[in-house]
Motif scaffolding. Structure first.
Motif, short mmCIF file in Angstrom:
data_model
loop_
_atom_site.label_atom_id
_atom_site.label_comp_id
_atom_site.label_asym_id
_atom_site.label_seq_id
_atom_site.Cartn_x
_atom_site.Cartn_y
_atom_site.Cartn_z
N HIS A 13 -15.04 -12.76 -34.71
CA HIS A 13 -16.28 -12.39 -34.02
C HIS A 13 -16.84 -13.57 -33.23
CE1 HIS A 13 -16.80 -8.31 -35.38
NE2 HIS A 13 -16.45 -8.68 -36.59
N MET A 14 -16.78 -14.77 -33.80
CA MET A 14 -17.27 -15.95 -33.08
C MET A 14 -16.44 -16.18 -31.82
SD MET A 14 -18.35 -18.83 -35.87
CE MET A 14 -17.16 -18.53 -37.16
N VAL A 15 -15.13 -16.15 -31.96
CA VAL A 15 -14.25 -16.38 -30.81
C VAL A 15 -14.47 -15.31 -29.74
CG1 VAL A 15 -11.83 -16.42 -30.05
CG2 VAL A 15 -12.52 -17.68 -32.10
N ALA A 16 -14.59 -14.05 -30.15
CA ALA A 16 -14.83 -12.97 -29.18
C ALA A 16 -16.16 -13.18 -28.46
CB ALA A 16 -14.81 -11.61 -29.89
N SER A 17 -17.17 -13.64 -29.16
CA SER A 17 -18.48 -13.89 -28.54
C SER A 17 -18.39 -15.04 -27.54
CB SER A 17 -19.52 -14.21 -29.61
OG SER A 17 -19.73 -13.10 -30.45
N VAL A 18 -17.71 -16.10 -27.91
CA VAL A 18 -17.53 -17.25 -27.01
C VAL A 18 -16.74 -16.80 -25.77
CG1 VAL A 18 -16.43 -19.51 -26.73
CG2 VAL A 18 -17.76 -19.01 -28.81
N GLU A 19 -15.66 -16.06 -25.99
CA GLU A 19 -14.83 -15.57 -24.88
C GLU A 19 -15.66 -14.70 -23.93
OE1 GLU A 19 -10.64 -15.31 -25.13
OE2 GLU A 19 -11.54 -17.30 -25.17
N GLY A 20 -16.50 -13.84 -24.49
CA GLY A 20 -17.35 -12.99 -23.68
C GLY A 20 -18.31 -13.80 -22.81
N ASP A 21 -18.92 -14.82 -23.41
CA ASP A 21 -19.84 -15.68 -22.67
C ASP A 21 -19.11 -16.43 -21.55
OD1 ASP A 21 -21.73 -14.81 -24.48
OD2 ASP A 21 -22.08 -16.78 -25.38
N LEU A 22 -17.92 -16.95 -21.87
CA LEU A 22 -17.14 -17.68 -20.86
C LEU A 22 -16.75 -16.76 -19.71
CD1 LEU A 22 -14.74 -19.77 -23.13
CD2 LEU A 22 -16.66 -20.63 -21.76
N GLY A 23 -16.28 -15.57 -20.04
CA GLY A 23 -15.87 -14.61 -19.02
C GLY A 23 -17.02 -14.23 -18.10
N LYS A 24 -18.20 -14.05 -18.67
CA LYS A 24 -19.37 -13.67 -17.86
C LYS A 24 -19.74 -14.78 -16.88
CE LYS A 24 -24.08 -11.88 -18.19
NZ LYS A 24 -24.06 -11.69 -16.78
N VAL A 119 -20.38 -22.24 -28.01
CA VAL A 119 -19.95 -22.74 -29.32
C VAL A 119 -21.18 -23.02 -30.20
CG1 VAL A 119 -18.92 -24.77 -30.44
CG2 VAL A 119 -17.68 -23.58 -28.64
N ARG A 120 -22.19 -23.64 -29.60
CA ARG A 120 -23.43 -23.90 -30.35
C ARG A 120 -24.13 -22.60 -30.71
NH1 ARG A 120 -24.10 -27.82 -26.53
NH2 ARG A 120 -25.63 -26.55 -25.42
N GLU A 121 -24.26 -21.71 -29.75
CA GLU A 121 -25.01 -20.47 -29.96
C GLU A 121 -24.38 -19.58 -31.02
OE1 GLU A 121 -26.07 -16.33 -27.61
OE2 GLU A 121 -25.72 -18.15 -26.43
N HIS A 122 -23.08 -19.52 -31.04
CA HIS A 122 -22.40 -18.61 -31.95
C HIS A 122 -21.99 -19.26 -33.26
CE1 HIS A 122 -22.64 -15.54 -28.93
NE2 HIS A 122 -22.08 -16.35 -28.05
N GLY A 123 -22.46 -20.47 -33.49
CA GLY A 123 -22.30 -21.11 -34.79
C GLY A 123 -20.89 -21.52 -35.16
N CYS A 124 -20.12 -21.95 -34.17
CA CYS A 124 -18.75 -22.32 -34.50
C CYS A 124 -18.36 -23.71 -34.02
CB CYS A 124 -17.77 -21.26 -34.01
SG CYS A 124 -17.91 -20.87 -32.27
#
Length: 136
Positions: A13-24, A119-124
């Motif tokens: 879930h963390m990686v998917a959230s980071v990937e989503g933010d990067l893609g946007k 990375v900071r926002e999603h706690g990883c």
């Protein structure tokens, strides 16, 4: 679920959230998809800024069909060109153009800033604790 399964699910879930933010960020600011950016990055780090299509597919962990469609998009944008392998006429290379390198270089600071923020926002941050922040 086991503790390991729970931890793995949180990591996904963390990686998917980071990937989503990067893609946007990449799409909104540079008109690039995340896979497009990663393809340009891989090409920029390869000898002669080129990779065989199957090497690019393996590097990106995408199937041949997805990479072919992506490379067609990159070619339409002038970011890459295709070249036949001189030793094996069936082999096709994807080559980074100067325009592609400029687009990658323009996107890189936003990618790096978005990565740090996500990375900071999603706690990883512990996932990347040993990674250097040097260019690349």
């Amino acid at each position: 679920m086991t503790k390991r399964s729970d931890a793995w699910l949180r990591t996904i879930h963390m990686v998917a959230s980071v990937e989503g933010d990067l893609g946007k960020v990449l799409q909104d600011r540079h008109g690039l998809g995340l896979s497009d950016y990663r393809a340009l990055q891989a090409l920029s780090q390869s000898p002669d800024s080129e990779l065989r299509m199957q090497e690019l597919a393996a590097h990106l962990r995408l199937n041949q069909s997805s990479v072919s469609r992506m490379v067609e998009r990159l070619e339409r944008g002038g970011l890459t060109v295709r070249d036949l392998c001189p030793d094996d006429k069936r082999g096709v290379y994807t080559v980074l153009t100067d325009t592609g390198r400029q687009r990658l270089n323009a996107a890189r600071p936003d990618y790096e800033a978005a990565l740090e923020a996500a990375v900071r926002e999603h706690g990883c941050p512990e996932l990347l604790a040993g990674a250097s922040t040097g260019g690349g």
